[in-house]
Design a protein around this motif. Structure first.
Motif, PDB file in Angstrom:
ATOM      1  N   MET A 104       0.818  -1.294  -0.621  1.00  0.00           N
ATOM      2  CA  MET A 104      -0.281   0.178  -0.160  1.00  0.00           C
ATOM      3  C   MET A 104       1.346   1.330  -0.188  1.00  0.00           C
ATOM      4  O   MET A 104       2.121   1.180   0.362  1.00  0.00           O
ATOM      5  N   LYS A 105       0.548   2.460  -0.426  1.00  0.00           N
ATOM      6  CA  LYS A 105       1.378   3.621  -0.975  1.00  0.00           C
ATOM      7  C   LYS A 105       0.525   4.651   0.426  1.00  0.00           C
ATOM      8  O   LYS A 105      -0.923   4.687  -0.452  1.00  0.00           O
TER       9      LYS A 105
ATOM     10  N   GLN B  38      -4.833  -0.478   7.672  1.00  0.00           N
ATOM     11  CA  GLN B  38      -5.128  -1.533   7.552  1.00  0.00           C
ATOM     12  C   GLN B  38      -4.882  -2.352   6.395  1.00  0.00           C
ATOM     13  O   GLN B  38      -5.438  -1.924   5.913  1.00  0.00           O
ATOM     14  N   GLU B  39      -3.855  -3.095   6.648  1.00  0.00           N
ATOM     15  CA  GLU B  39      -3.920  -4.071   5.228  1.00  0.00           C
ATOM     16  C   GLU B  39      -3.273  -4.925   6.134  1.00  0.00           C
ATOM     17  O   GLU B  39      -2.728  -5.561   6.835  1.00  0.00           O
ATOM     18  N   THR B  40      -3.163  -6.202   4.027  1.00  0.00           N
ATOM     19  CA  THR B  40      -2.860  -7.213   4.894  1.00  0.00           C
ATOM     20  C   THR B  40      -2.410  -7.578   3.510  1.00  0.00           C
ATOM     21  O   THR B  40      -2.677  -7.409   2.280  1.00  0.00           O
ATOM     22  N   LEU B  41      -0.941  -8.301   4.214  1.00  0.00           N
ATOM     23  CA  LEU B  41       0.115  -7.899   2.783  1.00  0.00           C
ATOM     24  C   LEU B  41       0.215  -9.196   2.757  1.00  0.00           C
ATOM     25  O   LEU B  41       0.896 -10.305   3.495  1.00  0.00           O
ATOM     26  N   SER B  42       0.771 -10.066   1.313  1.00  0.00           N
ATOM     27  CA  SER B  42       1.341 -11.321   1.057  1.00  0.00           C
ATOM     28  C   SER B  42       2.914 -10.509   0.442  1.00  0.00           C
ATOM     29  O   SER B  42       2.492 -10.584  -0.017  1.00  0.00           O
TER      30      SER B  42
ATOM     31  N   CYS C 249      -1.081  -5.996   8.941  1.00  0.00           N
ATOM     32  CA  CYS C 249      -1.103  -4.796   9.611  1.00  0.00           C
ATOM     33  C   CYS C 249      -2.597  -3.857  10.350  1.00  0.00           C
ATOM     34  O   CYS C 249      -3.655  -3.351   9.278  1.00  0.00           O
ATOM     35  N   ARG C 250      -1.984  -3.510  11.537  1.00  0.00           N
ATOM     36  CA  ARG C 250      -3.006  -2.316  12.318  1.00  0.00           C
ATOM     37  C   ARG C 250      -2.987  -1.508  12.755  1.00  0.00           C
ATOM     38  O   ARG C 250      -1.847  -1.992  13.691  1.00  0.00           O
ATOM     39  N   GLY C 251      -2.944  -0.238  12.714  1.00  0.00           N
ATOM     40  CA  GLY C 251      -2.568   0.936  13.255  1.00  0.00           C
ATOM     41  C   GLY C 251      -2.553   2.109  12.683  1.00  0.00           C
ATOM     42  O   GLY C 251      -3.889   2.327  11.638  1.00  0.00           O
ATOM     43  N   LYS C 252      -1.999   3.080  12.892  1.00  0.00           N
ATOM     44  CA  LYS C 252      -2.431   4.217  12.942  1.00  0.00           C
ATOM     45  C   LYS C 252      -0.896   5.163  12.902  1.00  0.00           C
ATOM     46  O   LYS C 252       0.113   5.271  13.061  1.00  0.00           O
ATOM     47  N   ILE C 253      -1.749   6.704  11.898  1.00  0.00           N
ATOM     48  CA  ILE C 253      -0.438   7.377  11.849  1.00  0.00           C
ATOM     49  C   ILE C 253      -1.107   8.338  12.244  1.00  0.00           C
ATOM     50  O   ILE C 253      -2.607   9.030  11.976  1.00  0.00           O
TER      51      ILE C 253
ATOM     52  N   ALA D 147       2.341   1.374  14.953  1.00  0.00           N
ATOM     53  CA  ALA D 147       1.452  -0.417  14.446  1.00  0.00           C
ATOM     54  C   ALA D 147       1.763  -1.009  14.936  1.00  0.00           C
ATOM     55  O   ALA D 147       2.821  -1.510  15.420  1.00  0.00           O
ATOM     56  N   ARG D 148       0.446  -2.832  14.545  1.00  0.00           N
ATOM     57  CA  ARG D 148       0.948  -3.801  15.074  1.00  0.00           C
ATOM     58  C   ARG D 148       0.742  -4.896  14.087  1.00  0.00           C
ATOM     59  O   ARG D 148      -0.378  -4.414  13.172  1.00  0.00           O
ATOM     60  N   LEU D 149       1.961  -5.704  13.784  1.00  0.00           N
ATOM     61  CA  LEU D 149       2.201  -6.203  13.042  1.00  0.00           C
ATOM     62  C   LEU D 149       1.652  -8.172  13.394  1.00  0.00           C
ATOM     63  O   LEU D 149       2.331  -8.508  14.469  1.00  0.00           O
TER      64      LEU D 149
END
Ligand SMILES: [Zn+2]
Ligand SMILES: [Zn+2]
Length: 181
Positions: free
Chosen positions: A1-2, A15-19, A38-42, A53-55
């Motif tokens: 994600m960008k 919020q992203e799920t990366l493979s 990936c769940r977090g905040k900026i 964030a937490r991975l």
């Protein structure tokens, strides 16, 4: 994600799920890796952007002693100060000094666009131990026949070199002697 950092506002939910593939990580100890949640905040704090964030993901490593699989559930936290306009080079503001003292890692972001994949890859790399073990007292493989010694001793182990046997006898003899003095 960008993520465009000029559009994150006060607070941005990441919020992203990366493979990732094992090849992306390029570590021989890594056998398999699951999707990375990936769940977090900026958050915008004064003049700065802080990412927290937490991975979480599953990984399978290879035990360095017995080469067996070591399955791990990883949950790791990530806190970074995002430096999106090279302000590091300028005189530090008071708020920056405080942040620096809190020993946050700084991630330099080019063109205000945060590419999450390399950042996540780096974190996953950090979570791979140098010498993974299936258990602390893993017995490893027999250097002679390659048998997994966790499953019991092999034939070679019983065939003790007679010279070592003699040495062991000498040692226990001398310690017995000193006790009886
Ligand atoms: Zn092992
Ligand atoms: Zn053996």
């Amino acid at each position: 994600m960008k993520i465009r950092l000029d559009q994150t506002g006060e607070s941005f939910d990441w919020q992203e799920t990366l493979s990732l593939s094992v090849a992306d990580l390029d570590r021989p100890e890594l056998v398999e890796i699951g999707a990375i949640r990936c769940r977090g905040k900026i958050n915008s704090v004064l003049e700065d952007l802080l990412l927290h964030a937490r991975l979480s993901y599953e990984q399978t490593l290879c035990c360095t002693r017995c080469l067996g699989p070591v399955a791990n559930s990883v949950s790791t936290e990530l806190s970074l100060l995002l430096d999106s306009d090279g302000r590091k080079d300028k005189a530090l503001e008071e708020s920056d000094r405080e942040l620096q003292q809190s020993e946050l890692s700084v991630l330099v972001v080019e063109d205000k666009i945060l590419d999450t994949q390399p950042m996540v890859i780096e974190q996953v790399q950090l979570a791979i131990p140098m010498k993974p073990l299936c258990k602390d007292d893993c017995a490893g493989l027999c250097s002679e026949c390659g048998a997994d010694l966790n499953r019991g001793s092999c034939e070679c182990e019983q065939a003790v070199d007679p010279r070592w046997g003699a040495l062991a006898g000498l040692k226990s003899g001398s310690s017995d002697g000193s006790v009886r003095h």
